[in-house]
Write a protein that holds these residues in place. Structure first.
Motif, mmCIF file in Angstrom:
data_model
loop_
_atom_site.group_PDB
_atom_site.id
_atom_site.type_symbol
_atom_site.label_atom_id
_atom_site.label_comp_id
_atom_site.label_asym_id
_atom_site.label_seq_id
_atom_site.Cartn_x
_atom_site.Cartn_y
_atom_site.Cartn_z
ATOM 1 N N PHE A 54 1.007 4.534 -16.642
ATOM 2 C CA PHE A 54 1.824 5.045 -15.550
ATOM 3 C C PHE A 54 3.173 4.320 -15.487
ATOM 4 C CE2 PHE A 54 3.241 4.835 -11.121
ATOM 5 C CZ PHE A 54 3.350 6.191 -10.834
ATOM 6 N N ASP A 55 3.176 3.007 -15.704
ATOM 7 C CA ASP A 55 4.433 2.262 -15.721
ATOM 8 C C ASP A 55 5.332 2.737 -16.856
ATOM 9 O OD1 ASP A 55 3.606 0.762 -13.558
ATOM 10 O OD2 ASP A 55 2.738 -0.825 -14.803
ATOM 11 N N THR A 56 4.747 3.042 -18.001
ATOM 12 C CA THR A 56 5.535 3.538 -19.132
ATOM 13 C C THR A 56 6.108 4.914 -18.834
ATOM 14 O OG1 THR A 56 4.156 2.278 -20.661
ATOM 15 C CG2 THR A 56 5.464 4.069 -21.586
ATOM 16 N N LEU A 57 5.305 5.799 -18.257
ATOM 17 C CA LEU A 57 5.797 7.134 -17.903
ATOM 18 C C LEU A 57 6.905 7.059 -16.853
ATOM 19 C CD1 LEU A 57 2.487 9.214 -17.742
ATOM 20 C CD2 LEU A 57 4.269 9.307 -19.487
ATOM 21 N N ARG A 58 6.791 6.112 -15.954
ATOM 22 C CA ARG A 58 7.833 5.938 -14.937
ATOM 23 C C ARG A 58 9.153 5.524 -15.581
ATOM 24 N NH1 ARG A 58 5.823 2.640 -10.006
ATOM 25 N NH2 ARG A 58 5.408 1.112 -11.634
ATOM 26 N N ASN A 73 0.815 -1.215 0.000
ATOM 27 C CA ASN A 73 0.000 0.000 0.000
ATOM 28 C C ASN A 73 0.848 1.265 0.000
ATOM 29 O OD1 ASN A 73 -2.389 -1.494 0.076
ATOM 30 N ND2 ASN A 73 -2.331 -1.637 2.315
ATOM 31 N N TYR A 74 2.117 1.139 0.368
ATOM 32 C CA TYR A 74 3.003 2.302 0.423
ATOM 33 C C TYR A 74 4.114 2.223 -0.627
ATOM 34 C CZ TYR A 74 0.667 3.031 4.895
ATOM 35 O OH TYR A 74 -0.278 3.222 5.868
ATOM 36 N N LEU A 75 4.765 1.080 -0.724
ATOM 37 C CA LEU A 75 5.802 0.868 -1.742
ATOM 38 C C LEU A 75 5.324 -0.236 -2.669
ATOM 39 C CD1 LEU A 75 9.066 1.029 0.418
ATOM 40 C CD2 LEU A 75 8.173 2.787 -1.117
ATOM 41 N N GLU A 76 4.886 0.161 -3.831
ATOM 42 C CA GLU A 76 4.239 -0.792 -4.749
ATOM 43 C C GLU A 76 5.264 -1.320 -5.758
ATOM 44 O OE1 GLU A 76 0.117 -1.114 -7.325
ATOM 45 O OE2 GLU A 76 1.194 0.775 -7.203
ATOM 46 N N PHE A 77 6.010 -2.346 -5.332
ATOM 47 C CA PHE A 77 6.939 -3.003 -6.241
ATOM 48 C C PHE A 77 6.295 -4.186 -6.959
ATOM 49 C CE2 PHE A 77 9.752 -1.550 -2.656
ATOM 50 C CZ PHE A 77 10.235 -0.451 -3.317
ATOM 51 N N GLY A 78 5.314 -4.806 -6.329
ATOM 52 C CA GLY A 78 4.772 -6.049 -6.858
ATOM 53 C C GLY A 78 5.617 -7.248 -6.484
ATOM 54 N N TRP A 120 7.796 5.077 -6.850
ATOM 55 C CA TRP A 120 7.205 3.829 -6.361
ATOM 56 C C TRP A 120 6.495 4.017 -5.024
ATOM 57 C CZ3 TRP A 120 11.336 3.317 -9.718
ATOM 58 C CH2 TRP A 120 11.190 2.364 -10.727
ATOM 59 N N VAL A 121 6.436 5.221 -4.519
ATOM 60 C CA VAL A 121 5.684 5.488 -3.286
ATOM 61 C C VAL A 121 4.238 5.753 -3.692
ATOM 62 C CG1 VAL A 121 5.506 6.904 -1.222
ATOM 63 C CG2 VAL A 121 7.753 6.423 -2.207
ATOM 64 N N LYS A 122 3.397 4.795 -3.464
ATOM 65 C CA LYS A 122 2.030 4.834 -3.997
ATOM 66 C C LYS A 122 1.209 6.017 -3.502
ATOM 67 C CE LYS A 122 -2.051 1.936 -4.701
ATOM 68 N NZ LYS A 122 -2.699 0.645 -4.385
ATOM 69 N N PRO A 123 1.180 6.351 -2.204
ATOM 70 C CA PRO A 123 0.328 7.479 -1.782
ATOM 71 C C PRO A 123 0.773 8.830 -2.327
ATOM 72 C CG PRO A 123 0.912 6.085 0.087
ATOM 73 C CD PRO A 123 1.798 5.687 -1.047
ATOM 74 N N ILE A 124 2.042 8.972 -2.703
ATOM 75 C CA ILE A 124 2.554 10.273 -3.138
ATOM 76 C C ILE A 124 2.413 10.463 -4.636
ATOM 77 C CG2 ILE A 124 4.628 11.724 -3.247
ATOM 78 C CD1 ILE A 124 5.526 10.521 -0.653
ATOM 79 N N THR A 125 2.725 9.448 -5.403
ATOM 80 C CA THR A 125 2.760 9.608 -6.868
ATOM 81 C C THR A 125 1.602 8.913 -7.563
ATOM 82 O OG1 THR A 125 4.264 7.716 -6.983
ATOM 83 C CG2 THR A 125 5.249 9.921 -6.949
ATOM 84 N N LYS A 126 1.484 7.616 -7.405
ATOM 85 C CA LYS A 126 0.530 6.865 -8.218
ATOM 86 C C LYS A 126 -0.914 7.261 -7.939
ATOM 87 C CE LYS A 126 -0.441 2.201 -9.849
ATOM 88 N NZ LYS A 126 -0.099 0.767 -9.742
ATOM 89 N N ASP A 127 -1.256 7.391 -6.662
ATOM 90 C CA ASP A 127 -2.643 7.735 -6.332
ATOM 91 C C ASP A 127 -3.025 9.125 -6.829
ATOM 92 O OD1 ASP A 127 -2.915 5.300 -5.180
ATOM 93 O OD2 ASP A 127 -2.643 5.989 -3.121
ATOM 94 N N TYR A 128 -2.077 10.068 -6.784
ATOM 95 C CA TYR A 128 -2.391 11.435 -7.187
ATOM 96 C C TYR A 128 -2.268 11.643 -8.686
ATOM 97 C CZ TYR A 128 -2.717 13.121 -2.405
ATOM 98 O OH TYR A 128 -3.122 13.330 -1.098
#
Length: 343
Positions: free
Chosen positions: A167-171, A47-52, A140-148
């Motif tokens: 989003f993965d491509t932009l990263r 939920n915080y570091l989304e590496f998979g 890769w910090v989900k609450p800061i980047t991916k969610d927003y």
């Protein structure tokens, strides 16, 4: 990545051979620090570091168990999750130890390059270049980047701007751009290091007593000869980061397109044509064909074990870890050279 890791390993072993300096203690201390840091990071939930990484390891373990069951072997999995994370943390501590002195050297060159830069644009690019690993870490910090970024809060409703694949491509593209920026700023950093010779000459002029010309030439030549090591310490982490990023794109089944097309997964028939081989071919050729077919099927079964989910989680974590080590060591070096050293 293997070649650059070997180069960093050779440079680190050279520091261990020095008896008088404290380089050996610095490497060992940072190695233990990064081991503890890696263990702490591996505990953090998705939920915080989304590496998979959790999903990839679960998929790998289940596929390996199915493969072993088909071979008639009873097993609970190739390795436990705790053992996997322990050895991964050991590997991360080695990476952190190898990247210690490149990060410390980068901090010193960053300060010297800022003192030499006169244009605002150059100073801004130097600051962005120094903070580039931090930007990579935050990706890769989900609450800061991916969610927003994917679902920004617009009023009372959240409108999705992009898909996860986009989003993965932009990263990936952002990491490539930041690495290109660091490569473009290499000349400024190396020139800042070469100016250390002039600083040493000015410092020697302030000291009491006579200074022979031979000693002065040796001191200046030492700075220029060490430039090759400085260039390797600057380029090697960059190549490692690019290598893991490209592997993440290829083995993780990502795309370079901003709006990638969905990949169609067609079922593959892995059945063995054993009856036709035995009936149509002689015995010797038939045995050889069956052996080749069994090897081919075994290799295709390994593809089902080492899936893109596993590579996505593992390579995402390694890419994030390299960037985190670079930023941690350079930040400590910035604090050390700016506040702890005596001018």
């Amino acid at each position: 990545m293997r070649l650059k890791s070997k180069v960093l390993f050779s440079l680190t072993t050279h520091y261990f051979k020095v008896e008088d300096g404290g380089e050996r203690s610095v490497c060992v201390t940072f190695g233990f620090f990064f081991f503890v840091k890696a263990m702490a990071v591996l505990i953090v939930t998705e939920n915080y570091l989304e590496f998979g990484l959790e999903t990839g390891f679960t998929n790998f373990s289940d596929s390996a168990m199915q493969f072993l069951e088909k071979q008639g072997l009873e097993s609970q999995g190739p390795v436990s999750k705790l053992t996997f994370k322990f050895f991964l943390a050991l590997f991360c501590s080695l990476i952190g130890a190898f990247l210690t002195f490149p990060g410390l050297r980068l901090a010193q060159m960053h300060l010297d390059a800022l003192n030499l830069a006169t244009e605002k644009i150059t100073q801004t690019l130097l600051h962005i270049n120094f903070l580039a690993p931090l930007f990579m870490v935050l990706l890769w910090v989900k609450p800061i980047t991916k969610d927003y970024i994917m679902n920004p809060p617009l009023g009372k409703e959240s409108v999705p701007l992009m898909t996860e694949a986009t989003f993965d491509t932009l990263r990936l593209w952002l990491i490539i751009v930041l690495c290109a920026l660091r490569l473009a700023m290499m000349r400024s950093h190396l020139q800042a290091y070469l100016n250390l010779a002039q600083k040493c000459v000015d410092q020697m002029k302030k000291e009491a007593g006579r200074i022979s010309t031979v000693e002065l030439q040796k001191m200046v030549a030492r700075v220029f000869y060490y430039l090759c090591v400085i260039a390797l310490q600057y380029v090697a982490p960059l190549v490692m980061l690019l290598h893991t990023t490209l592997l993440l794109k290829t083995l993780g089944n990502h795309s370079w397109g901003i709006y990638p097309e969905p990949v169609s997964t067609l079922p593959v028939d892995h059945s063995l044509p054993s009856h036709s081989v035995h009936s149509e071919l002689p015995s010797a050729d038939g045995k050889m064909k069956v052996t080749v077919t069994q090897i081919t099927v075994a290799l295709s079964s390994l593809k089902n074990i080492f899936t893109p989910l596993l590579f996505r989680g593992l390579l995402s974590f390694l890419t994030w870890w390299i960037a985190a080590c670079l930023f941690s060591t350079s930040l400590f070096g910035l604090f050390y050279h700016q506040y702890l050293t005596v001018a």
